[in-house]
Design a protein around this motif. Structure first.
Motif, PDB file in Angstrom:
ATOM      1  N   UNK A 123      49.252 145.805   8.053  1.00 19.17           N
ATOM      2  CA  UNK A 123      49.772 146.420   6.820  1.00 19.17           C
ATOM      3  C   UNK A 123      51.273 146.183   6.680  1.00 19.17           C
ATOM      4  N   UNK A 124      51.990 146.166   7.789  1.00 19.60           N
ATOM      5  CA  UNK A 124      53.426 145.885   7.749  1.00 19.60           C
ATOM      6  C   UNK A 124      53.661 144.458   7.246  1.00 19.60           C
ATOM      7  N   UNK A 125      52.880 143.522   7.750  1.00 16.78           N
ATOM      8  CA  UNK A 125      53.017 142.126   7.320  1.00 16.78           C
ATOM      9  C   UNK A 125      52.656 141.959   5.845  1.00 16.78           C
ATOM     10  N   UNK A 126      51.628 142.656   5.405  1.00 18.05           N
ATOM     11  CA  UNK A 126      51.215 142.566   3.999  1.00 18.05           C
ATOM     12  C   UNK A 126      52.292 143.131   3.075  1.00 18.05           C
ATOM     13  N   UNK A 127      53.037 144.111   3.547  1.00 22.80           N
ATOM     14  CA  UNK A 127      54.062 144.747   2.719  1.00 22.80           C
ATOM     15  C   UNK A 127      55.322 143.893   2.604  1.00 22.80           C
ATOM     16  N   UNK A 128      55.630 143.094   3.642  1.00 22.49           N
ATOM     17  CA  UNK A 128      56.915 142.398   3.594  1.00 22.49           C
ATOM     18  C   UNK A 128      56.897 140.946   4.003  1.00 22.49           C
ATOM     19  N   UNK A 129      55.716 140.379   4.127  1.00 20.83           N
ATOM     20  CA  UNK A 129      55.627 138.994   4.579  1.00 20.83           C
ATOM     21  C   UNK A 129      55.607 137.982   3.446  1.00 20.83           C
ATOM     22  N   UNK A 130      55.862 136.745   3.796  1.00 18.82           N
ATOM     23  CA  UNK A 130      55.741 135.634   2.850  1.00 18.82           C
ATOM     24  C   UNK A 130      54.263 135.419   2.523  1.00 18.82           C
ATOM     25  N   UNK A 131      53.987 134.535   1.595  1.00 22.27           N
ATOM     26  CA  UNK A 131      52.590 134.225   1.260  1.00 22.27           C
ATOM     27  C   UNK A 131      51.836 133.719   2.483  1.00 22.27           C
ATOM     28  N   UNK A 132      52.462 132.858   3.260  1.00 26.13           N
ATOM     29  CA  UNK A 132      51.825 132.334   4.476  1.00 26.13           C
ATOM     30  C   UNK A 132      51.503 133.461   5.448  1.00 26.13           C
ATOM     31  N   UNK A 133      52.450 134.360   5.647  1.00 24.72           N
ATOM     32  CA  UNK A 133      52.253 135.494   6.557  1.00 24.72           C
ATOM     33  C   UNK A 133      51.136 136.396   6.043  1.00 24.72           C
ATOM     34  N   UNK A 134      51.117 136.646   4.746  1.00 22.82           N
ATOM     35  CA  UNK A 134      50.074 137.492   4.169  1.00 22.82           C
ATOM     36  C   UNK A 134      48.697 136.850   4.325  1.00 22.82           C
ATOM     37  N   UNK A 135      48.610 135.532   4.151  1.00 16.89           N
ATOM     38  CA  UNK A 135      47.337 134.836   4.332  1.00 16.89           C
ATOM     39  C   UNK A 135      46.838 135.003   5.766  1.00 16.89           C
ATOM     40  N   UNK A 136      47.742 134.842   6.723  1.00 15.53           N
ATOM     41  CA  UNK A 136      47.351 135.011   8.128  1.00 15.53           C
ATOM     42  C   UNK A 136      46.982 136.461   8.432  1.00 15.53           C
ATOM     43  N   UNK A 137      47.698 137.393   7.828  1.00 15.79           N
ATOM     44  CA  UNK A 137      47.379 138.809   8.030  1.00 15.79           C
ATOM     45  C   UNK A 137      45.986 139.128   7.476  1.00 15.79           C
ATOM     46  N   UNK A 138      45.649 138.566   6.323  1.00 16.29           N
ATOM     47  CA  UNK A 138      44.306 138.754   5.760  1.00 16.29           C
ATOM     48  C   UNK A 138      43.244 138.191   6.693  1.00 16.29           C
ATOM     49  N   UNK A 139      43.527 137.031   7.284  1.00 13.93           N
ATOM     50  CA  UNK A 139      42.590 136.419   8.231  1.00 13.93           C
ATOM     51  C   UNK A 139      42.357 137.360   9.411  1.00 13.93           C
ATOM     52  N   UNK A 140      43.443 137.907   9.968  1.00 13.78           N
ATOM     53  CA  UNK A 140      43.299 138.838  11.092  1.00 13.78           C
ATOM     54  C   UNK A 140      42.517 140.083  10.681  1.00 13.78           C
ATOM     55  N   UNK A 141      42.827 140.618   9.508  1.00 13.73           N
ATOM     56  CA  UNK A 141      42.117 141.806   9.031  1.00 13.73           C
ATOM     57  C   UNK A 141      40.623 141.515   8.888  1.00 13.73           C
ATOM     58  N   UNK A 142      40.293 140.348   8.376  1.00  4.29           N
ATOM     59  CA  UNK A 142      38.889 139.964   8.222  1.00  4.29           C
ATOM     60  C   UNK A 142      38.216 139.800   9.582  1.00  4.29           C
ATOM     61  N   UNK A 143      38.930 139.213  10.531  1.00  4.99           N
ATOM     62  CA  UNK A 143      38.370 139.048  11.867  1.00  4.99           C
ATOM     63  C   UNK A 143      38.054 140.409  12.498  1.00  4.99           C
ATOM     64  N   UNK A 144      38.929 141.375  12.282  1.00  2.31           N
ATOM     65  CA  UNK A 144      38.685 142.725  12.795  1.00  2.31           C
ATOM     66  C   UNK A 144      37.445 143.315  12.136  1.00  2.31           C
ATOM     67  N   UNK A 145      37.338 143.145  10.823  1.00  6.92           N
ATOM     68  CA  UNK A 145      36.160 143.665  10.108  1.00  6.92           C
ATOM     69  C   UNK A 145      34.880 143.037  10.667  1.00  6.92           C
ATOM     70  N   UNK A 146      34.922 141.724  10.912  1.00 10.46           N
ATOM     71  CA  UNK A 146      33.745 141.067  11.488  1.00 10.46           C
ATOM     72  C   UNK A 146      33.435 141.624  12.872  1.00 10.46           C
ATOM     73  N   UNK A 147      34.472 141.804  13.668  1.00  3.52           N
ATOM     74  CA  UNK A 147      34.316 142.348  15.016  1.00  3.52           C
ATOM     75  C   UNK A 147      33.617 143.707  14.965  1.00  3.52           C
ATOM     76  N   UNK A 148      33.902 144.478  13.937  1.00  6.76           N
ATOM     77  CA  UNK A 148      33.305 145.802  13.777  1.00  6.76           C
ATOM     78  C   UNK A 148      31.949 145.758  13.058  1.00  6.76           C
TER      79      UNK A 148
END
Length: 183
Positions: free
Chosen positions: A31-56
């Motif tokens: 959430x910190x990255x999504x609030x203040x990251x570049x587009x590239x950072x936000x894309x990677x943060x979304x990927x991590x968030x999705x990976x966590x959702x899959x893990x769960x």
């Protein structure tokens, strides 16, 4: 704005939290990255968030986060191609095979728009389609098989008369190469 170095540290923290099964910490960093990251950072943060959702086991949530990540990945990039094929994978996990095929096609078309990378979606597309390649996709699949074969430096030539076999040969080559790295 989060600096590139700060983003690297946040991603390290996300990996560490995921490894430790500290989902709350990982989600906080995301959430910190999504609030203040570049587009590239936000894309990677979304990927991590999705990976966590899959893990769960939350495949719908994972799909939503992968789709959100597309907002930060321009067309014709490997990152967009990867997210599209991951969306296809989540569709399969949700039993939405027709939708999965559509996402795999989108992923292949994104790959087709660039000469820089091979196609991750070929084998999932083939498997999702029951081992068959839809006739309207044959020209695109042929091009992507040839390109992936060339970029990966697979020995010999692909059998373009048996695209399913050529796709499996590419996947086997990748598996063999990965096996060499782990020895």
């Amino acid at each position: 704005m989060i600096t590139e170095q700060d983003a690297i540290e946040y991603f390290r923290s996300i990996y560490a939290a995921r490894y430790a099964d500290d989902i709350a910490a990982a989600e906080f960093h995301i959430s910190t990255l999504m609030a203040g990251g570049s587009s590239e950072v936000k894309a990677q943060a979304c990927w991590h968030a999705a990976q966590i959702k899959e893990q769960l086991g939350d495949f719908r949530g994972a799909q939503e986060r992968y789709i959100e990540g597309l907002n930060y990945r321009p067309g014709g990039t490997f990152g967009r191609h990867d997210l599209q094929q991951l969306i296809g994978r989540t569709c399969e996990k949700l039993g939405e095979h027709d939708e999965a095929i559509q996402w795999y096609r989108r992923s292949m078309k994104t790959c087709l728009a660039s000469e820089d990378f091979g196609c991750l979606a070929l084998l999932p597309y083939l498997k999702c389609g029951g081992g068959d390649i839809y006739s309207e996709d044959v020209p695109m699949v042929k091009t992507l098989v040839e390109r992936s074969w060339r970029l990966l430096a697979v020995p010999g030539q692909p059998d373009l008369n048996d695209l399913a076999r050529a796709i499996r040969a590419i996947e086997q080559f990748i598996a063999d190469e990965e096996g060499k790295l782990t020895k």
